[in-house]
Design a protein around this motif. Sequence first.
Motif, PDB file in Angstrom:
ATOM      1  N   GLY A 165       0.801  -1.228   0.000  1.00 34.60           N
ATOM      2  CA  GLY A 165       0.000   0.000   0.000  1.00 34.60           C
ATOM      3  C   GLY A 165       0.832   1.276   0.000  1.00 34.60           C
ATOM      4  N   ALA A 166       2.166   1.150  -0.018  1.00 35.04           N
ATOM      5  CA  ALA A 166       3.017   2.351   0.051  1.00 35.04           C
ATOM      6  C   ALA A 166       3.390   2.835  -1.351  1.00 35.04           C
ATOM      7  N   ARG A 167       2.424   2.794  -2.259  1.00 33.50           N
ATOM      8  CA  ARG A 167       2.632   3.291  -3.624  1.00 33.50           C
ATOM      9  C   ARG A 167       1.481   4.234  -3.945  1.00 33.50           C
ATOM     10  N   ASP A 168       1.550   4.884  -5.113  1.00 27.62           N
ATOM     11  CA  ASP A 168       0.433   5.790  -5.375  1.00 27.62           C
ATOM     12  C   ASP A 168      -0.839   4.976  -5.665  1.00 27.62           C
ATOM     13  N   ALA A 169      -1.965   5.610  -5.364  1.00 26.64           N
ATOM     14  CA  ALA A 169      -3.242   4.892  -5.359  1.00 26.64           C
ATOM     15  C   ALA A 169      -3.560   4.254  -6.716  1.00 26.64           C
ATOM     16  N   GLU A 170      -3.220   4.947  -7.806  1.00 22.26           N
ATOM     17  CA  GLU A 170      -3.559   4.420  -9.142  1.00 22.26           C
ATOM     18  C   GLU A 170      -2.761   3.157  -9.459  1.00 22.26           C
ATOM     19  N   THR A 171      -1.488   3.137  -9.050  1.00 21.46           N
ATOM     20  CA  THR A 171      -0.638   1.957  -9.301  1.00 21.46           C
ATOM     21  C   THR A 171      -1.173   0.754  -8.525  1.00 21.46           C
ATOM     22  N   ILE A 172      -1.534   0.989  -7.267  1.00 20.64           N
ATOM     23  CA  ILE A 172      -2.090  -0.095  -6.442  1.00 20.64           C
ATOM     24  C   ILE A 172      -3.376  -0.612  -7.089  1.00 20.64           C
ATOM     25  N   ALA A 173      -4.213   0.331  -7.530  1.00 23.59           N
ATOM     26  CA  ALA A 173      -5.512  -0.046  -8.111  1.00 23.59           C
ATOM     27  C   ALA A 173      -5.352  -0.917  -9.353  1.00 23.59           C
ATOM     28  N   LYS A 174      -4.323  -0.630 -10.147  1.00 28.71           N
ATOM     29  CA  LYS A 174      -4.098  -1.442 -11.368  1.00 28.71           C
ATOM     30  C   LYS A 174      -3.825  -2.892 -10.981  1.00 28.71           C
ATOM     31  N   ASP A 175      -2.975  -3.100  -9.978  1.00 30.79           N
ATOM     32  CA  ASP A 175      -2.660  -4.474  -9.526  1.00 30.79           C
ATOM     33  C   ASP A 175      -3.935  -5.179  -9.062  1.00 30.79           C
ATOM     34  N   ILE A 176      -4.720  -4.454  -8.255  1.00 30.09           N
ATOM     35  CA  ILE A 176      -5.921  -5.063  -7.665  1.00 30.09           C
ATOM     36  C   ILE A 176      -6.945  -5.402  -8.752  1.00 30.09           C
ATOM     37  N   THR A 177      -7.107  -4.505  -9.707  1.00 29.14           N
ATOM     38  CA  THR A 177      -8.059  -4.762 -10.797  1.00 29.14           C
ATOM     39  C   THR A 177      -7.618  -5.980 -11.608  1.00 29.14           C
ATOM     40  N   ALA A 178      -6.326  -6.068 -11.869  1.00 30.48           N
ATOM     41  CA  ALA A 178      -5.827  -7.205 -12.677  1.00 30.48           C
ATOM     42  C   ALA A 178      -6.104  -8.529 -11.951  1.00 30.48           C
ATOM     43  N   ILE A 179      -5.830  -8.574 -10.660  1.00 25.58           N
ATOM     44  CA  ILE A 179      -6.072  -9.813  -9.898  1.00 25.58           C
ATOM     45  C   ILE A 179      -7.568 -10.145  -9.905  1.00 25.58           C
ATOM     46  N   THR A 180      -8.402  -9.106  -9.733  1.00 31.22           N
ATOM     47  CA  THR A 180      -9.854  -9.331  -9.660  1.00 31.22           C
ATOM     48  C   THR A 180     -10.405  -9.827 -11.005  1.00 31.22           C
ATOM     49  N   LEU A 181      -9.998  -9.178 -12.093  1.00 31.55           N
ATOM     50  CA  LEU A 181     -10.524  -9.594 -13.401  1.00 31.55           C
ATOM     51  C   LEU A 181     -10.080 -11.015 -13.722  1.00 31.55           C
ATOM     52  N   ASP A 182      -8.863 -11.329 -13.336  1.00 30.16           N
ATOM     53  CA  ASP A 182      -8.357 -12.686 -13.532  1.00 30.16           C
ATOM     54  C   ASP A 182      -9.223 -13.681 -12.744  1.00 30.16           C
ATOM     55  N   PHE A 183      -9.528 -13.319 -11.495  1.00 25.17           N
ATOM     56  CA  PHE A 183     -10.360 -14.186 -10.642  1.00 25.17           C
ATOM     57  C   PHE A 183     -11.773 -14.335 -11.231  1.00 25.17           C
ATOM     58  N   LEU A 184     -12.371 -13.218 -11.666  1.00 28.58           N
ATOM     59  CA  LEU A 184     -13.758 -13.262 -12.151  1.00 28.58           C
ATOM     60  C   LEU A 184     -13.883 -14.043 -13.453  1.00 28.58           C
ATOM     61  N   ARG A 185     -12.813 -14.086 -14.226  1.00 30.17           N
ATOM     62  CA  ARG A 185     -12.805 -14.850 -15.465  1.00 30.17           C
ATOM     63  C   ARG A 185     -12.858 -16.325 -15.153  1.00 30.17           C
TER      64      ARG A 185
END
Length: 210
Positions: free
Chosen positions: A190-210
């Motif tokens: 969490g010690a990165r800028d919010a947009e960079t963190i969000a990209k990682d989280i979105t990628a993991i989530t979309l991978d999971f939802l697929r």
Amino acid sequence: MTSPQKGAFITFEGIDGSGKSTQARLLAKSLQDNSQDVILTREPGGSIGAEEIRGLLVEGDPDRWSAHTEILLFNAARRDHWEKTIFPNVNAGKTVISDRFADSTRVYQGVARAELRPLVDQLHDLIIGVEPDLTFIIDMDSHTALTRGLARQSGEDRFEDLGLGFQIELRQGFLDLAKDFPDRCHVIDGARDAETIAKDITAITLDFLR
Ligand code: ADP
Ligand code: TYD
């Protein structure tokens, strides 16, 4: 999630001020941009009754409740949240994103007072009996997170008021918890800028939802 359901149940966990709410919001937005039906909710709260209980838990003196009483209040709020918000929406095929859930009770009430973790787990199994499909644990330095959290001046600082030592214990508690539930928990820096963190989280989530 162990009960029959069609949608997904995703939770954000971590110490106070680590950026959970920010990331929960950003994930909801990026899933909505992907044409997904998303419900963004939070604990304690997330339903009318649970929001009423929230005030009892997050405001006032740190010594207001014993750990046992707190565990019961969090479970009462969670049961209402589950019945009224989480279950019906997941059952209707939506993605429910909750800013905190039962892992917070495991760590805040269970770890800081380590002997209570078995009680927290037993009660959870009896009253809720469901785990999220995917959990993001936002991890960061406790001092920075506490400074961020207190800077909000939200008036909901009962747990922040327990001080830095408590937040350090909590951080370790969340990291240990991730090892207890390795299939669903992702520890995110969490010690990165919010947009960079969000990209990682979105990628993991979309991978999971697929
Ligand atoms: P939490 O829900 O974990 O308590 P918030 O998302 O409310 O945390 O964030 C706490 C504070 O830190 C807010 O003022 C927010 O704007 C800020 N913040 C959130 N994410 C970041 C980040 N990645 N970098 C810097 N500040 C952040
Ligand atoms: P929250 O509003 O998410 O706080 P923050 O934005 O500071 O992270 O949660 C309120 C407080 O309630 C927070 O300090 C953590 C605490 N809490 C518990 O102690 N046990 C629980 O089960 C939950 C859900 C929250």
